[in-house]
Design a protein around this motif. Structure first.
Motif, short mmCIF file in Angstrom:
data_model
loop_
_atom_site.label_atom_id
_atom_site.label_comp_id
_atom_site.label_asym_id
_atom_site.label_seq_id
_atom_site.Cartn_x
_atom_site.Cartn_y
_atom_site.Cartn_z
N SER A 32 -3.82 -9.72 -43.61
CA SER A 32 -4.63 -8.74 -44.67
C SER A 32 -5.69 -8.09 -43.77
N MET A 33 -6.18 -8.51 -42.64
CA MET A 33 -7.21 -7.93 -42.03
C MET A 33 -7.06 -7.06 -40.76
N LEU A 34 -5.72 -7.18 -40.34
CA LEU A 34 -5.33 -6.45 -39.19
C LEU A 34 -4.62 -5.16 -39.65
N ARG A 35 -4.39 -4.11 -38.84
CA ARG A 35 -3.86 -2.89 -39.03
C ARG A 35 -2.41 -3.18 -38.38
N GLY A 36 -1.55 -2.17 -38.52
CA GLY A 36 0.11 -2.39 -38.00
C GLY A 36 -0.22 -2.37 -36.57
N TYR A 37 -1.09 -1.97 -35.84
CA TYR A 37 -0.95 -1.83 -34.22
C TYR A 37 -1.77 -2.84 -33.73
N GLU A 38 -2.26 -3.82 -34.46
CA GLU A 38 -3.20 -4.84 -34.04
C GLU A 38 -2.65 -6.44 -33.92
N GLY A 39 -3.25 -7.12 -33.17
CA GLY A 39 -2.76 -8.35 -32.76
C GLY A 39 -3.88 -9.43 -33.00
N VAL A 40 -3.86 -10.73 -32.80
CA VAL A 40 -4.47 -11.60 -33.10
C VAL A 40 -4.76 -12.38 -31.76
N VAL A 41 -6.04 -12.65 -31.43
CA VAL A 41 -5.99 -13.44 -29.87
C VAL A 41 -6.35 -14.91 -30.50
N ALA A 42 -5.71 -15.77 -29.73
CA ALA A 42 -5.82 -17.25 -29.84
C ALA A 42 -5.46 -17.86 -28.61
N VAL A 43 -5.71 -19.26 -28.38
CA VAL A 43 -5.39 -19.87 -27.39
C VAL A 43 -3.87 -20.26 -27.04
N SER A 44 -3.39 -20.27 -26.10
CA SER A 44 -2.14 -20.75 -25.88
C SER A 44 -1.45 -21.94 -26.79
N SER A 45 -2.45 -22.95 -27.07
CA SER A 45 -2.10 -24.08 -27.63
C SER A 45 -2.63 -24.05 -29.16
N GLY A 46 -2.67 -22.87 -29.64
CA GLY A 46 -3.25 -22.45 -30.90
C GLY A 46 -2.10 -22.95 -31.96
N HIS A 47 -2.52 -23.08 -33.22
CA HIS A 47 -1.60 -23.81 -34.26
C HIS A 47 -0.67 -22.40 -34.35
N ILE A 48 -1.28 -21.22 -34.55
CA ILE A 48 -0.35 -20.03 -34.87
C ILE A 48 0.45 -19.59 -33.57
N ALA A 49 0.08 -19.83 -32.72
CA ALA A 49 0.88 -19.70 -31.41
C ALA A 49 2.07 -20.58 -31.13
N VAL A 50 1.95 -21.68 -31.73
CA VAL A 50 2.92 -22.88 -31.29
C VAL A 50 3.60 -23.37 -32.60
N HIS A 51 2.93 -23.74 -33.71
CA HIS A 51 3.64 -24.73 -34.54
C HIS A 51 3.68 -23.89 -35.96
N GLU A 52 3.75 -22.61 -36.16
CA GLU A 52 4.20 -22.08 -37.38
C GLU A 52 5.19 -20.96 -37.34
N SER A 53 6.37 -21.33 -36.26
CA SER A 53 7.58 -20.63 -36.45
C SER A 53 7.47 -19.14 -36.37
N GLY A 54 6.65 -18.76 -35.80
CA GLY A 54 6.21 -17.17 -35.62
C GLY A 54 6.04 -16.48 -36.92
N ALA A 55 5.24 -17.18 -37.81
CA ALA A 55 4.96 -16.44 -39.04
C ALA A 55 4.04 -15.18 -38.81
N VAL A 56 3.05 -15.47 -37.98
CA VAL A 56 2.22 -14.42 -37.78
C VAL A 56 3.09 -12.92 -37.19
N GLU A 57 3.90 -13.30 -36.26
CA GLU A 57 4.74 -12.49 -35.89
C GLU A 57 5.65 -11.91 -36.86
N PHE A 58 6.09 -12.53 -37.70
CA PHE A 58 7.03 -12.26 -39.01
C PHE A 58 6.42 -10.96 -39.65
N SER A 59 4.92 -11.35 -39.57
CA SER A 59 4.18 -10.32 -40.65
C SER A 59 3.86 -8.96 -39.86
N GLY A 60 4.52 -9.05 -38.67
CA GLY A 60 4.11 -7.72 -37.82
C GLY A 60 3.12 -7.59 -36.90
#
Length: 344
Positions: free
Chosen positions: A71-99
């Motif tokens: 909801s807060m990113l434009r289509g060409y934007e990504g989100v910065v997290a650490v390599s062990s962050g939950h969204i980077a490891v344990h969410e089955s690519g849910a953020v990437e699935f949203s583009g």
């Protein structure tokens, strides 16, 4: 068999179940427009010290993370997290699935360092070819982290300052927020945390509720049509009252923090048990997740007697394990674990 696999193995706090039963036949509108959700929103606004806050109730942590980020990113934007962050490891690519790409930085004790974030953002914007890259449009951290560590007030202030300097929002994943704030190591309050980010959520699923998370935009800064985005992501309950009732109970008489404290007290006992038995820890966690290092013989002995998670193997053949306490962990469970460790 006792279980320390995670902090949501039990159902819900008895007071929540009592209120769900008590209000069961009251007719209310759906989708969070009911009186219970309205009451819970007001209690949360008071607790976070933000009278203008926008508060939304979503069904679970993964849906919450992907919905807020999308909801807060434009289509060409990504989100910065650490390599062990939950969204980077344990969410089955849910953020990437949203583009949206998850852009990772190194983690230190599970945490992001403000200096690393600033260096990355500075280098990105200085790159002449940045128009060909995914733009960093948000920073994401969790409190506590995947390794049970927490940010100090100064660390959080520094990260937020970097975000403001570069004009990107800071999002705090609070799936275990109560356990972080209730820790003896915490040097900030819920109100202070709310003032050091642009959006965060209060985890219910792992802290006493059957399910649900409360997303808070502290300054009334929810993105346009956020409700619609929530529905698009499958994170909206038609019977929103189920979430409203739970958070209304959790934020009555400081119940949320009281039950969070139980998890911390039991975790400290658990930590002491392993230390006295001669075990080392992969990381020094001050919250409800503890990471003792066990050998194959210990794993085999405990198998079938106590449930826990194997977090990662080590080069020397031992394993990092995770034992998690919760709002519902009992003294009897701690004592049973103590008896098992004495026999290893």
């Amino acid at each position: 068999m006792i279980s320390f696999t995670c902090d949501y193995t039990q159902g819900a706090h008895p007071l929540i179940l009592e209120q769900l039963a008590k209000t069961n036949l009251i007719q209310e509108p759906g989708y969070g427009e009911d009186s219970f959700c309205r009451s819970a929103r007001e209690k949360i606004r008071e607790a976070v010290g933000c009278p203008r806050a926008d508060v939304f109730f979503l069904v679970g942590g993964t849906q919450t993370n992907s919905t807020v980020i999308d909801s807060m990113l434009r289509g060409y934007e990504g989100v910065v997290a650490v390599s062990s962050g939950h969204i980077a490891v344990h969410e089955s690519g849910a953020v990437e699935f949203s583009g949206h790409k998850v852009i990772t930085l190194p983690a230190f004790a599970g945490k992001m360092r403000a200096g690393d974030l600033k260096a990355y953002l500075k280098a990105f914007h200085a790159d002449a070819s940045c128009e060909h890259m995914v733009y960093p449009g948000m920073a994401y951290i969790s409190f506590p982290t995947e390794y049970g560590t927490i940010y100090s007030k100064q660390e959080l202030t520094d990260i937020h300052s970097v975000c403001k300097e570069y004009g990107i929002p800071l999002f705090i994943d609070g799936a275990r927020l109560g356990y972080g704030l209730a820790s003896d190591a915490a040097d900030l309050t819920l109100k202070e945390l709310a003032g050091l980010c642009d959006v965060f959520y209060i985890g219910g699923t792992k802290v006493g509720a059957l399910c649900g998370e409360a997303v808070v935009f502290p300054n009334g800064n929810a993105p346009a049509h956020f409700f619609t985005t929530v529905k698009q992501h499958g994170a909206l309950l038609a019977k929103g009252r189920l979430l409203g009732i739970q958070f209304d109970v959790l934020f009555t008489d400081d119940l949320y923090m009281k039950i969070s404290r139980n998890a911390i007290e039991k975790a400290l006992q658990l930590k002491s048990l392993f230390a006295k038995a001669g075990y080392t820890f992969y990381i020094d966690s001050p919250t409800n997740q503890q990471f003792p290092v066990l050998g194959k013989a210990e794993l085999e002995y405990l198998k079938g007697k106590v449930a826990f998670e194997i977090w990662e193997p080590l080069p020397d053949g031992r394993f990092v394990t995770r034992f998690a306490t919760s709002w519902a962990t009992t003294q009897e469970q701690i004592e049973e674990l103590s008896g098992l460790l004495l026999k290893v």
